[in-house]
Design an enzyme around this catalytic site. Structure first.
Site, PDB file in Angstrom:
ATOM      1  N   LYS A   1     -12.444   9.120  -0.328  1.00  0.00           N
ATOM      2  CA  LYS A   1     -11.959  10.367  -0.939  1.00  0.00           C
ATOM      3  C   LYS A   1     -12.877  10.899  -2.044  1.00  0.00           C
ATOM      4  O   LYS A   1     -12.945  12.101  -2.263  1.00  0.00           O
ATOM      5  CB  LYS A   1     -10.538  10.185  -1.469  1.00  0.00           C
TER       6      LYS A   1
ATOM      7  N   GLU B   1      -2.191  17.858  -5.757  1.00  0.00           N
ATOM      8  CA  GLU B   1      -1.018  17.025  -5.539  1.00  0.00           C
ATOM      9  C   GLU B   1      -1.517  15.673  -5.035  1.00  0.00           C
ATOM     10  O   GLU B   1      -2.658  15.542  -4.571  1.00  0.00           O
ATOM     11  CB  GLU B   1      -0.096  17.652  -4.484  1.00  0.00           C
TER      12      GLU B   1
ATOM     13  N   SER C   1     -12.400   3.257   6.105  1.00  0.00           N
ATOM     14  CA  SER C   1     -12.246   4.313   5.100  1.00  0.00           C
ATOM     15  C   SER C   1     -11.993   3.801   3.683  1.00  0.00           C
ATOM     16  O   SER C   1     -12.322   4.483   2.721  1.00  0.00           O
ATOM     17  CB  SER C   1     -11.136   5.277   5.519  1.00  0.00           C
TER      18      SER C   1
HETATM   19  C1  PLP Z   1      -6.175   8.904   2.063  1.00  0.00           C
HETATM   20  C2  PLP Z   1      -6.732   7.846   2.923  1.00  0.00           C
HETATM   21  C3  PLP Z   1      -6.808   8.006   4.327  1.00  0.00           C
HETATM   22  C4  PLP Z   1      -6.265   9.200   5.042  1.00  0.00           C
HETATM   23  O1  PLP Z   1      -6.867  10.419   4.769  1.00  0.00           O
HETATM   24  P1  PLP Z   1      -7.737  11.201   5.835  1.00  0.00           P
HETATM   25  O2  PLP Z   1      -7.881  12.551   5.241  1.00  0.00           O
HETATM   26  O3  PLP Z   1      -6.989  11.212   7.134  1.00  0.00           O
HETATM   27  O4  PLP Z   1      -9.017  10.486   5.974  1.00  0.00           O
HETATM   28  C5  PLP Z   1      -7.389   7.007   5.074  1.00  0.00           C
HETATM   29  N1  PLP Z   1      -7.863   5.878   4.500  1.00  0.00           N
HETATM   30  C6  PLP Z   1      -7.813   5.683   3.169  1.00  0.00           C
HETATM   31  C7  PLP Z   1      -8.345   4.418   2.601  1.00  0.00           C
HETATM   32  C8  PLP Z   1      -7.248   6.654   2.335  1.00  0.00           C
HETATM   33  O5  PLP Z   1      -7.185   6.465   1.011  1.00  0.00           O
END
Ligand code: PLP
Length: 405
Positions: free
Chosen positions: A95, A117, A384
Site C-alpha cells: 500500500k 477512510e 502483497s
Molecule cells: C489491503 C491489502 C490487500 C488488498 O488490497 P488490494 O487493493 O486488493 O491489493 C491485500 N494484501 C494486503 C497485505 C493488504 O494490506
C-alpha cells in the site's frame, strides 16, 4: 500516445470498456477534475518521476526481491513457485507504493492535508506514514466498530501523527468511514485531498493507483527474467479492491502467453454474506462513485461481505478487473478461509515467511495451480504483505500444525 495496453486504458473519461467512470455529486466534480489534470501533467514530469524514484529506493526499500520458494515448490510437486516480496516494502505491504505517490501529488497541488477512510487500518497506516515523511496533516476516518477491532493499527496511526476520526453512524464500519471522510473532504477541497486506498473510486483513482502500483510488475518482470531467462507462465495475486493485483499484472498484460490470475476470497462458502468473491458472483452496478461488478443484496444495495483477510472483504472491485475478466485477459481463482490459513502456515514453516492472510489467498491458489502443472512451468505470486498483523488472530483460532511444544 503509444499503443501499449497501459497507454490506451482507461479512455480519457476513465472507462475500461463500460466499467469505471466517475459518478459523484456535483460539488466533487471540480476537485476530481483538478486531480486528474494534475496527474496527467505530473506523470510525465521528470521532477515528479525523480522524486518518486528517490523515495522508493532510499526510503521504501525498493526494489523488493523476487524469491524462489524452493521448499514450497518441492512440497507441491509441480510448477516452480516464485514470490514478489512486497512484504519487505516499508510498513510491510504494497500500500505504501501508492500512498507515497499520492502524497507527492498532494504536495505538488499545494494541499495541506490528506484525508482517507480505512477498514482494517492498513491504508490508514500507509497514508499516515507517507504524510509524516512529507510533512502533511493526515486525517483517517474509521468506523467505531473497526477502531475497537483493529487496535494496533489505530495506535500506529496515532503514533505516526495522524488524527483518527471515528465514524459513529449506521453499522460503524467501512462504508460509514467512506461517508464520513467524504463529508470532511467536501468542506475544504482546496486545502485537502482525498487519497483512495486501492484501484477503486471515481476516475482518476483506478488509473492513478494502478500506475503507482505498476512498479511491482515492472520490477518483478525484470527480476524474473534475470533468474529464469524467460517470462513467468502464470502470475497470481489476491484481489480485494485490486491494487496489488493490478500492480503486478500491469507489466504483463501485453504478454499474451502469461496467464494472469486474480484470487478472490471464498470465505466460509458461496452463500451471499459468507464471501467477498465479487468477480465470481457479482453483477454490474455503481457504488462509491464508479461502475463495476458488485455484490448486491435483495434491494440492490452493497451486500454484506466476509473474508478472514480483512483487507479483501469489499463488495465491489476495481473497474479494470471487471474489464480484464470480461475481455478474457485475466482469470479468477477462489480460495476459502481454510485454504488461506493452510497456506499461511505452509509458507511460514517451509519458507520462513509469515504472509498476510490476504496474501495467503494468492499463495494457496498458486499451490493448487502448481499441482496441476509440469515442473517446467513457473508461477509468480505477488506476496502483497507480511502477516505480523494477523498472528494473534490466527493463533487464537487455528492450532499450529506440527507444533514442537
Ligand atoms: C489491503 C491489502 C490487500 C488488498 O488490497 P488490494 O487493493 O486488493 O491489493 C491485500 N494484501 C494486503 C497485505 C493488504 O494490506
Amino acid at each position: 500516445m503509444g499503443n501499449t495496453y497501459l497507454e490506451t486504458h482507461p479512455d480519457e473519461n476513465g472507462y475500461f470498456g463500460k466499467f469505471g467512470g466517475s459518478y459523484i455529486p456535483p460539488v466533487l466534480e471540480e476537485p476530481f477534475a483538478e486531480i486528474a489534470k494534475a496527474y496527467n501533467e505530473l506523470k510525465n514530469s521528470p521532477e515528479f518521476i525523480n522524486e518518486l524514484k528517490y523515495v522508493r529506493k532510499h526510503y521504501q526499500g525498493r526494489p523488493t526481491p523476487v524469491s524462489f520458494a524452493k521448499n514450497l515448490t518441492e512440497h507441491c510437486g509441480g510448477a516452480k513457485i516464485y514470490l514478489k516480496r512486497e512484504d519487505l516494502n516499508h510498513t510491510g505491504a504494497h500500500k505504501l507504493n501508492h500512498c507515497m505517490a499520492e502524497v507527492i501529488l498532494a504536495k505538488h497541488l499545494g494541499k495541506k492535508k490528506v484525508i482517507a477512510e480505512t477498514g482494517a487500518g492498513q491504508h490508514g497506516v500507509a497514508l499516515a506514514t507517507a504524510a509524516a515523511y512529507f510533512g502533511l496533516e493526515c486525517e483517517i476516518h474509521m468506523g467505531e466498530v473497526d477502531i475497537a477491532k483493529e487496535h494496533p493499527n489505530v495506535v500506529r496511526m496515532k503514533i505516526l501523527g495522524a488524527r483518527v476520526v471515528p465514524a459513529t453512524h449506521g453499522l460503524k464500519t467501512l462504508k460509514e468511514a467512506v461517508d464520513s471522510a467524504f463529508e470532511e473532504y467536501v468542506k475544504d477541497p482546496i486545502n485537502s485531498i482525498y487519497c483512495i486506498g486501492s484501484v477503486v473510486g471515481p476516475h482518476p483513482f483506478p488509473m492513478m493507483v494502478r500506475d503507482f502500483q505498476s512498479v511491482i510488475g515492472f520490477e518483478a518482470k525484470e527480476q524474473f527474467e534475470e533468474m529464469e531467462g524467460k517470462l513467468p507462465d502464470n502470475v497470481v495475486a489476491c484481489v480485494g479492491g485490486g491494487s496489488n493485483a493490478m500492480g503486478i499484472f500491469s507489466a504483463f498484460i501485453d504478454d499474451k502467453d502469461v496467464d494472469l490470475y486474480g484470487v478472490e476470497p471464498l470465505g466460509r462458502g458461496e452463500e451471499l454474506g459468507n464471501h467477498a468473491a465479487t468477480l465470481t458472483y457479482g453483477e454490474e452496478g455503481i457504488m462509491h462513485g464508479f461502475n463495476s461488478i458488485m455484490l448486491k443484496d435483495a434491494n440492490g444495495e452493497p451486500a454484506p461481505v466476509y473474508s478472514i483477510g480483512s483487507g479483501i472483504d469489499y463488495p465491489s472491485v476495481g473497474p479494470e478487473h471487471a474489464y480484464l475478466k470480461q475481455s478474457g485477459r485475466t482469470k479468477v481463482g477462489l480460495c476459502n478461509d481454510e485454504e488461506a490459513v493452510d497456506a499461511f502456515y505452509k509458507l511460514s514453516q517451509l519458507e520462513g515467511i509469515i504472509p498476510a492472510l490476504e496474501s495467503a489467498h494468492a499463495v494457496a491458489y498458486a499451490m493448487k495451480l502448481a499441482k496441476t502443472l509440469g515442473k517446467d512451468k513457473t508461477i509468480l505470486v505477488n506476496l502483497s504483505g507480511r502477516g505480523d498483523k494477523d498472528i494473534d488472530f490466527v493463533i487464537e483460532n487455528y492450532p499450529i500444525p506440527n507444533a514442537k511444544f
